[in-house]
Design a protein around this motif. Structure first.
Motif, short mmCIF file in Angstrom:
data_model
loop_
_atom_site.label_atom_id
_atom_site.label_comp_id
_atom_site.label_asym_id
_atom_site.label_seq_id
_atom_site.Cartn_x
_atom_site.Cartn_y
_atom_site.Cartn_z
N TYR A 122 35.13 50.50 38.96
CA TYR A 122 33.75 50.22 39.36
C TYR A 122 32.78 50.74 38.31
CZ TYR A 122 29.23 50.38 41.59
OH TYR A 122 27.88 50.22 41.85
N SER A 123 31.75 49.93 38.01
CA SER A 123 30.68 50.33 37.10
C SER A 123 29.33 50.22 37.79
CB SER A 123 30.64 49.43 35.85
OG SER A 123 31.72 49.66 35.00
N PRO A 124 28.59 51.33 37.92
CA PRO A 124 27.17 51.21 38.24
C PRO A 124 26.45 50.79 36.96
CG PRO A 124 27.77 53.53 38.01
CD PRO A 124 29.03 52.73 37.79
N GLU A 125 26.39 49.47 36.77
CA GLU A 125 25.85 48.96 35.50
C GLU A 125 24.41 49.46 35.32
OE1 GLU A 125 24.47 45.41 32.82
OE2 GLU A 125 24.19 45.37 34.96
N SER A 126 24.03 49.69 34.09
CA SER A 126 22.76 50.34 33.71
C SER A 126 22.74 51.79 34.18
CB SER A 126 21.53 49.58 34.23
OG SER A 126 21.45 49.56 35.64
N PHE A 127 23.93 52.42 34.23
CA PHE A 127 24.04 53.83 34.60
C PHE A 127 23.13 54.71 33.75
CE2 PHE A 127 25.98 57.85 33.23
CZ PHE A 127 25.97 58.56 34.42
N MET A 130 41.33 55.49 40.64
CA MET A 130 40.48 54.36 40.26
C MET A 130 39.67 54.77 39.03
SD MET A 130 37.18 54.35 42.86
CE MET A 130 35.93 53.84 41.68
N ILE A 131 39.20 53.77 38.28
CA ILE A 131 38.38 54.02 37.11
C ILE A 131 36.92 53.96 37.52
CG2 ILE A 131 37.74 53.20 34.81
CD1 ILE A 131 40.53 51.83 34.71
N LEU A 132 36.18 55.01 37.19
CA LEU A 132 34.72 55.00 37.37
C LEU A 132 34.10 54.91 35.99
CD1 LEU A 132 32.19 55.21 39.11
CD2 LEU A 132 32.36 57.71 38.91
N ASN A 133 33.58 53.73 35.68
CA ASN A 133 33.01 53.47 34.36
C ASN A 133 31.51 53.75 34.42
OD1 ASN A 133 33.41 52.44 31.63
ND2 ASN A 133 32.16 50.71 32.28
N LEU A 134 31.05 54.62 33.54
CA LEU A 134 29.64 55.04 33.53
C LEU A 134 29.00 54.58 32.23
CD1 LEU A 134 30.18 58.64 34.95
CD2 LEU A 134 29.54 56.57 36.21
N HIS A 138 37.66 44.87 37.51
CA HIS A 138 36.46 45.66 37.17
C HIS A 138 35.25 45.07 37.88
CE1 HIS A 138 33.69 47.19 33.67
NE2 HIS A 138 33.34 47.67 34.85
N LEU A 139 34.80 45.77 38.91
CA LEU A 139 33.64 45.35 39.71
C LEU A 139 32.40 46.07 39.20
CD1 LEU A 139 32.46 44.03 42.39
CD2 LEU A 139 32.96 46.28 43.44
N TYR A 140 31.27 45.34 39.17
CA TYR A 140 30.04 46.00 38.77
C TYR A 140 28.84 45.42 39.51
CZ TYR A 140 28.40 41.99 36.03
OH TYR A 140 27.95 40.75 35.66
N ASN A 141 27.82 46.24 39.64
CA ASN A 141 26.48 45.76 39.99
C ASN A 141 25.47 46.72 39.40
OD1 ASN A 141 27.18 47.75 42.05
ND2 ASN A 141 25.29 47.13 43.10
N SER A 142 24.28 46.22 39.10
CA SER A 142 23.31 47.02 38.37
C SER A 142 22.52 47.92 39.30
CB SER A 142 22.36 46.11 37.59
OG SER A 142 21.85 46.80 36.47
#
Length: 566
Positions: free
Chosen positions: A189-194, A221-225, A141-145
């Protein structure tokens, strides 16, 4: 004391800003005039992912040690989670060691995926991949804000620079996947603070990551929002999710995931509306443990589905034992009003509520309804390991229904309805004086003192009957205020003969208005209880109750009980 050279501490303002519009601004809505989610109905459970061991653990004042994490992991597996975020293995040796123990000690069932979180930094990604070697199934699980405030305040980067951070992270992960040969890897992948990010930019950065990972309908792939911080009402989050689902490219190659927090106390609502908006997956924790006001409470969403007849694919049939493990491992407590799990959620103190629940439970037990429809109880407490005795409790606000229910459910004392109306206020007066909740045993003691143990002025010493040609004669030896009284009478039954005998002996004149009786226990020495209501010549009525192994004597004692309560 402050030195003369020291400046005094700043004075903090202790009043709310007025008007707040000068300091705060509303969150802008998403332009989606043809939104579809309000007309949809949930029909199946989402994919669940527990983040108790990472997001939940991160929020603890004292994080769990490896032993505690192992116990909670085993509990999550037992509940039925197939995806479990087990940590941030690059963050500390404890996190890394926990990962390795799960893998090397073969503690992960074949159908469970280990999920690990990592920032878009090459050294952290290297360590994370190292922690997964030998695992069967994993999610990286990769993320960046991505929000404007994060871009401006934390990173000082433009939108293209933030996109490049995500792309580099995705590339570094992809380059290292050959080292996980034999492991089934899913990427997330998460665009954190979506929730605070412009939907157009969230789409742009997510598609940039997709271009690196190249997901397909067969290899999604998982797109976490995430609703990382609740900055708007849940309908706005639902609009954001639907907008993304409708506008992002290759939607069929994605598993759209939700991760809601509870800053506005609407995390559950945001999740349920997000699922209506098109999401496939939900991340959350048991009982909502998480930073600030907490994460989504997965137990609540799962049992909300269950309440509507949808299999949640999670097993909470022994919720009490799950609570025990959770509290022992995390040091947190489940609030008494926590939905479904709290100590008081299946408790009714209001008299009218208690009466409705009692009648609803009786209807359900008698199989008069096909589907559960008990007032005030959205699900059957027994389905999650609770007992009906926990449903109704009594304090000074309780009515006759609650009192009657406890006496019946705990001791088999089935008070007639009119007697409930008489004893209810008596019990409430006693409870009011105590100023607290009372137990069923205390209620029984009150009933016994009021009815069964009444022995003044009338006491029974002996009672005999004989029957001939349909006429029953009785002889009773009584005491009235300590003085012997002999009573003899006749009638069509023992009680009628007793009433006649009282009249002949100069005692009070009365008639029997209501009578009922039943066994209190089973066995050869079973006791019976009789309830009798008498009415005197002046119109006054009283109930009495008597207990004896002989039902005839129980009835006589009930008559004397009523007389003693005049």
């Amino acid at each position: 004391m402050f030195c003369q050279t020291e400046a005094p501490p700043p004075q903090l303002k202790n009043n709310m800003h007025k008007p707040p519009s000068k300091k705060y601004r509303p969150f802008p809505p998403v332009r989606l005039p043809d939104r579809q989610w309000p007309n949809r109905v949930l029909q199946r459970a989402p994919i669940w992912c527990s983040v108790d061991l990472r997001d939940g653990n991160q929020a603890l004042a004292v994080p769990m040690n490896v032993g505690q994490k192992l116990e909670l992991f085993q509990t999550l597996v037992k509940i039925g989670f197939k995806e479990i975020e087990v940590g941030f293995p690059s963050a500390s040796n404890t996190e890394f060691t926990f990962n390795r123990r799960l893998i090397e000690e073969n503690r992960v069932p074949d159908d469970v995926r280990l999920q690990v979180l990592v920032q878009a930094r090459e050294d952290l990604i290297e360590r994370t991949v190292e922690s997964l070697v030998g695992a069967k199934k994993v999610i990286i699980h990769l993320y960046n804000s991505t929000s404007p405030a994060q871009r401006r305040v934390v990173f000082g980067m433009s939108k293209p620079e933030i996109v490049q951070v995500a792309v580099r992270g995705a590339t570094w992960i992809k380059e290292r996947l050959p080292r996980l040969k034999g492991t089934e890897v899913m990427l997330q992948y998460s665009p954190e603070s979506f929730s605070a990010t412009e939907v157009e930019f969230a789409k742009e950065i997510s598609e940039a990551v997709m271009d690196v990972w190249q997901p397909t309908p067969k290899r999604k792939m998982i797109l976490n929002l995430p609703d990382t911080v609740e900055v708007a009402s849940p309908n706005v989050y639902a609009d954001q999710i639907e907008w993304m689902c409708r506008n992002i490219k290759n939607r069929d190659a994605l598993i759209v995931s939700l991760h809601t927090h509870n800053d506005r106390n609407t995390g559950v609502a945001a999740t349920e509306l997000g699922l209506l908006a098109g999401a496939d997956r939900v991340e959350g924790t048991l009982f909502g443990n998480g930073e600030r006001t907490g994460n989504l409470d997965i137990v609540t969403v799962a049992l909300n589905l269950y309440q509507h007849g949808i299999d949640p694919k999670l097993d909470f049939k022994d919720l009490n034992s799950i609570i025990e493990v959770y509290e022992r491992c995390t040091g947190m407590t489940v609030p008494p009003r926590q939905p479904y799990a709290g100590e008081l959620v299946f408790t009714a103190f209001s008299g009218s509520h208690q009466d409705a629940i009692r009648k609803g439970l009786n209807e359900w037990k008698s199989n008069r309804r096909e589907y559960w429809d008990v007032p005030y109880l959205t699900i059957d407490p027994q389905d999650i390991g609770r007992e009906y005795r926990e449903v109704i409790r009594v304090n000074s606000q309780s009515g006759k229904g609650g009192v009657a229910y406890l006496l019946d459910s705990q001791f088999g004392i089935e008070l007639p309805k009119d007697m409930q109306r008489e004893f209810g206020p008596i019990a409430n007066d006693e409870v009011d004086k105590l100023g607290r909740e009372v137990t069923a045993a205390e209620l029984k003691a009150m009933f016994w003192r009021e009815y069964i143990e009444r022995d003044h002025p009338w006491q029974l010493k002996r009672f005999e009957t004989e029957s001939k040609n349909g006429v029953v004669k009785c002889r009773a030896q009584l005491r009235r205020s300590g003085k012997p009284v002999d009573v003899a009478g006749e009638g069509n039954g023992p009680l009628a003969a007793l009433v006649h005998g009282f009249g002949k002996a100069g005692g009070p004149r009365f008639e029997i208005m209501n009578y009922s009786e039943h066994a209190l226990s089973s066995g050869e020495e079973a006791a019976a209880i009789a309830y009798i209501q008498i009415r005197l010549a002046d119109g006054r009525t009283r109930w009495g109750a008597g207990v004896d192994t002989n039902i005839e004597l129980a009835s006589v004692r009930a008559v004397l009980s009523a007389l003693n309560r005049l």
